[in-house]
Design a protein around this motif. Structure first.
Motif, PDB file in Angstrom:
ATOM      1  N   TYR A 233      39.495  40.740  35.807  1.00 56.18           N
ATOM      2  CA  TYR A 233      40.232  40.290  36.982  1.00 56.18           C
ATOM      3  C   TYR A 233      41.126  41.454  37.434  1.00 56.18           C
ATOM      4  O   TYR A 233      42.248  41.618  36.926  1.00 56.18           O
ATOM      5  N   PRO A 234      40.614  42.289  38.345  1.00 60.07           N
ATOM      6  CA  PRO A 234      41.308  43.546  38.671  1.00 60.07           C
ATOM      7  C   PRO A 234      42.668  43.361  39.309  1.00 60.07           C
ATOM      8  O   PRO A 234      43.560  44.195  39.122  1.00 60.07           O
ATOM      9  N   GLY A 235      42.860  42.283  40.082  1.00 63.27           N
ATOM     10  CA  GLY A 235      44.148  42.088  40.752  1.00 63.27           C
ATOM     11  C   GLY A 235      45.289  41.909  39.779  1.00 63.27           C
ATOM     12  O   GLY A 235      46.318  42.575  39.871  1.00 63.27           O
ATOM     13  N   VAL A 236      45.102  41.003  38.826  1.00 66.19           N
ATOM     14  CA  VAL A 236      46.149  40.767  37.818  1.00 66.19           C
ATOM     15  C   VAL A 236      46.007  41.705  36.628  1.00 66.19           C
ATOM     16  O   VAL A 236      46.920  41.810  35.791  1.00 66.19           O
ATOM     17  N   GLY A 237      44.856  42.374  36.522  1.00 65.13           N
ATOM     18  CA  GLY A 237      44.672  43.384  35.483  1.00 65.13           C
ATOM     19  C   GLY A 237      44.358  42.837  34.113  1.00 65.13           C
ATOM     20  O   GLY A 237      44.659  43.489  33.103  1.00 65.13           O
ATOM     21  N   THR A 238      43.732  41.660  34.019  1.00 62.91           N
ATOM     22  CA  THR A 238      43.397  41.099  32.713  1.00 62.91           C
ATOM     23  C   THR A 238      41.911  41.244  32.424  1.00 62.91           C
ATOM     24  O   THR A 238      41.069  41.146  33.324  1.00 62.91           O
ATOM     25  N   ILE A 239      41.609  41.496  31.152  1.00 63.81           N
ATOM     26  CA  ILE A 239      40.229  41.514  30.666  1.00 63.81           C
ATOM     27  C   ILE A 239      40.094  40.358  29.688  1.00 63.81           C
ATOM     28  O   ILE A 239      40.879  40.235  28.738  1.00 63.81           O
ATOM     29  N   HIS A 240      39.087  39.493  29.916  1.00 57.98           N
ATOM     30  CA  HIS A 240      38.832  38.340  29.060  1.00 57.98           C
ATOM     31  C   HIS A 240      37.649  38.667  28.148  1.00 57.98           C
ATOM     32  O   HIS A 240      36.579  39.037  28.621  1.00 57.98           O
TER      33      HIS A 240
END
Length: 587
Positions: free
Chosen positions: A451-458
């Motif tokens: 999720y590039p906007g919030v910068g999280t990798i799941h």
């Protein structure tokens, strides 16, 4: 017990006499080849308010830490194998009495131009029965002097006493330095008609050495060639400087409008320049070993930094084949510790930022003051924040890529493999656009969503056994799990295995004591155990432990029960339980 190193610390009075014996008190670089714990060096001179930089050699590796703590650089272990003597202007030594002549002759051999002061057993000079002693006596007669002293090791300041008389030997080695710099002026002047192409005619790029099975030997050969080339360059520059001075000043300098160029071609100046270049070449050579071995290609970025921190002490050693193999052997000896630290680093990264990544279980009851909860990484999904990108970017940042590379190395290691077939780093590199649009992409050990906007990798683990292996390794290391010899009851492992199922009930129990009251929150035990001071950590841990005890009691689980017979089996896992995944070294 016999002392294999014949260690007799130099008394202070004798040390001062030895330093005072040098005729030239302008010290460019000093070597102490049998340093012990640095007793001989303590009265050493200061320059510009700072202690003179001194290099040490000491065969007893247990004394290296003492020398480094005193601020000395340890450059070798066995002086009789040492070669890099041309950078030193002074050598001061108290060698083993049984081999004193041999050590002084070695110092004379490697010294280019400078002075030697040596503390020897007087019999070494008085009784020249061997070839080494006879040669030493000739050197003293032709190039030095000797003073005999009595009871220097028998006084109150002698740490280890002996009645032996000593010989304080001084030698001066003079090179053909001026001739090397000036050469034959007439011969050089005859070359003044050479064209530019002729001047460069003998220059060729060196051939690369491509012998992969002899990497270390070739690295040493290349280093020695580089040092020799640097030596020749420094001497050539000194010659050029001397010629320039002989020609006189330019018109601009004579009229006061130009900057005068000073002649800096003295012996000490050349030694300082040569040492600076030698040190740079040695740093480069050791760095090539550190980064060229197969070991470092499998180290995580944090483990690499730890190794490079230790490397600061290693790189002062002379760059020789034995020293290189000794350094690499040290890495092999620590490979289990290095690998375990890599696992803990990744575990801490996963559990550090996102509370939903972690579930808790009751840690084993020990003799510690406070019982602690253990942590497990979830086997279903965990989230790592802090990796945002802009729409114009085509890849993650360098730091994010390093993190993914660390994941690849650690989970491949947990799987007993050298590398992941499809690593996370390659997944993001090859499928970055698809990941930015929300697609779920698979690698060897994880499916990932970004999720590039919030910068999280799941991360969605595809091999839950590896997550469990990591949880058990870290649990063992941090003593959250019981010792291997403990006959643990089923209750402990039941709550360990069901930690994810019990997590909701546990957090609900914790929240009863942390509900919002008006505009303020009550004490947050999760924050306290991670970031609080000592008292806050104790309070937070007590609250969490009590909440877990309540949940386990409600589910009829007793984590402290023991078995009457050994039914423990292999529920625990230490590092030896991993599949083969060894650090390997270049041949």
């Amino acid at each position: 017990m016999t002392d294999p190193y014949q260690y007799y610390p130099t008394p202070e009075a004798l040390s001062r006499k030895a330093w005072a014996m040098f005729k030239n008190q302008q010290f460019a670089r000093v070597l102490e080849p049998s340093a012990g714990e640095g007793h001989l060096l303590r009265p050493g001179p200061y320059q510009y308010g700072k202690r003179l930089p001194i290099d040490c050699i000491e065969i007893d590796i247990r004394k290296h830490a003492v020398l480094r703590d005193e601020g000395y650089a340890v450059v070798g272990m066995d002086f009789l194998q040492f070669q890099s003597g041309s950078v030193y202007s002074h050598v001061i030594m108290n060698p083993p009495f049984a081999d004193g002549a041999k050590h002084v002759l070695k110092a004379w051999e490697i010294l280019f131009d400078g002075e030697i002061v040596a503390i020897l057993n007087a019999e070494t000079v008085r009784n020249p029965f061997s070839k080494e002693r006879q040669l030493l006596l000739r050197l003293i007669e032709q190039h030095g002097e000797v003073e005999f002293l009595q009871e220097m090791f028998a006084g109150e300041d002698a740490e280890r006493k002996t009645p032996v008389d000593v010989a304080l030997v001084w030698l001066k080695k003079t090179s053909t330095f001026e001739q090397d710099i000036l050469g034959s002026i007439l011969d050089d002047l005859r070359q003044d008609r050479l064209e530019a192409d002729d001047l460069a005619g003998e220059f060729h790029l060196p051939h690369e050495l491509a012998l992969p099975n002899a990497f270390i030997d070739n690295a040493v050969l290349m280093f020695n060639a580089a040092v020799e080339a640097a030596r020749q360059a420094v001497v050539s520059e000194a010659r050029a400087s001397r010629y320039r001075t002989m020609l006189g000043k330019t018109l601009g300098e004579l009229s006061g409008g130009g900057i005068s160029s000073e002649d800096d071609s003295s012996s000490d100046a050349v030694k300082r320049t040569l040492f600076k270049r030698y040190r740079d070449l040695k740093n480069r050579a050791w760095a090539s070993i550190l980064r060229s071995t197969q070991v470092t290609s499998r180290l995580s970025s944090t483990a690499q930094k730890r190794l490079e921190s230790d490397f600061e002490a290693v790189k002062s050693l002379e760059f020789t084949v034995p020293n290189i193999y000794g350094f690499l052997q040290g890495i092999i000896d620590q490979q289990g510790k290095i690998q375990l630290s890599m696992v803990c680093d990744v575990f801490d990264l996963i559990t550090r930022y996102h509370s939903d990544n972690t579930v808790f279980y009751m840690g084993w009851k020990s003799n510690d003051k406070h019982r602690a909860l253990g942590m497990r990484i979830k086997t279903t999904r965990f989230v790592i924040p802090g990796h945002a990108t802009e729409s114009y970017q085509n890849d993650l940042s360098w730091e994010s890529q390093r993190m993914l590379a660390d994941f690849d190395k650690v989970f491949a290691m947990l799987d007993g493999k050298y590398e992941a077939a499809v690593g996370l780093e390659s997944v993001f590199r090859n499928h970055f656009h698809a990941l930015r649009t929300g697609q779920r992409i698979s690698g060897s050990y994880f499916d990932v969503r970004y999720y590039p906007g919030v910068g999280t990798i799941h991360f969605f683990p595809t091999n839950k056994a590896l997550i469990d292996r990591m949880n058990r390794l870290v649990g063992n290391h941090r003593r959250w799990l019981p010792p291997a010899e403990t006959k643990t009851g089923n209750g402990f492992w039941q709550q360990f295995d069901q930690a994810e199922k019990l997590d909701k009930a546990f957090r609900t129990e914790v929240s009863k004591h942390g509900k919002r009251d008006g505009r303020r929150y009550h004490f947050d035990p999760f924050w306290a155990v991670k970031y609080g001071d000592e008292s806050e950590r104790e309070r937070g841990n007590a609250m969490l432990t009590q909440a877990m005890s309540t949940v386990l009691a409600n589910h009829g689980i007793d984590p402290d029960s023991l078995l009457d017979s050994d039914q423990y089996g292999i529920r625990q896992l230490d590092w030896d339980g991993l599949p083969d995944s060894h650090l390997t070294l270049a041949s």
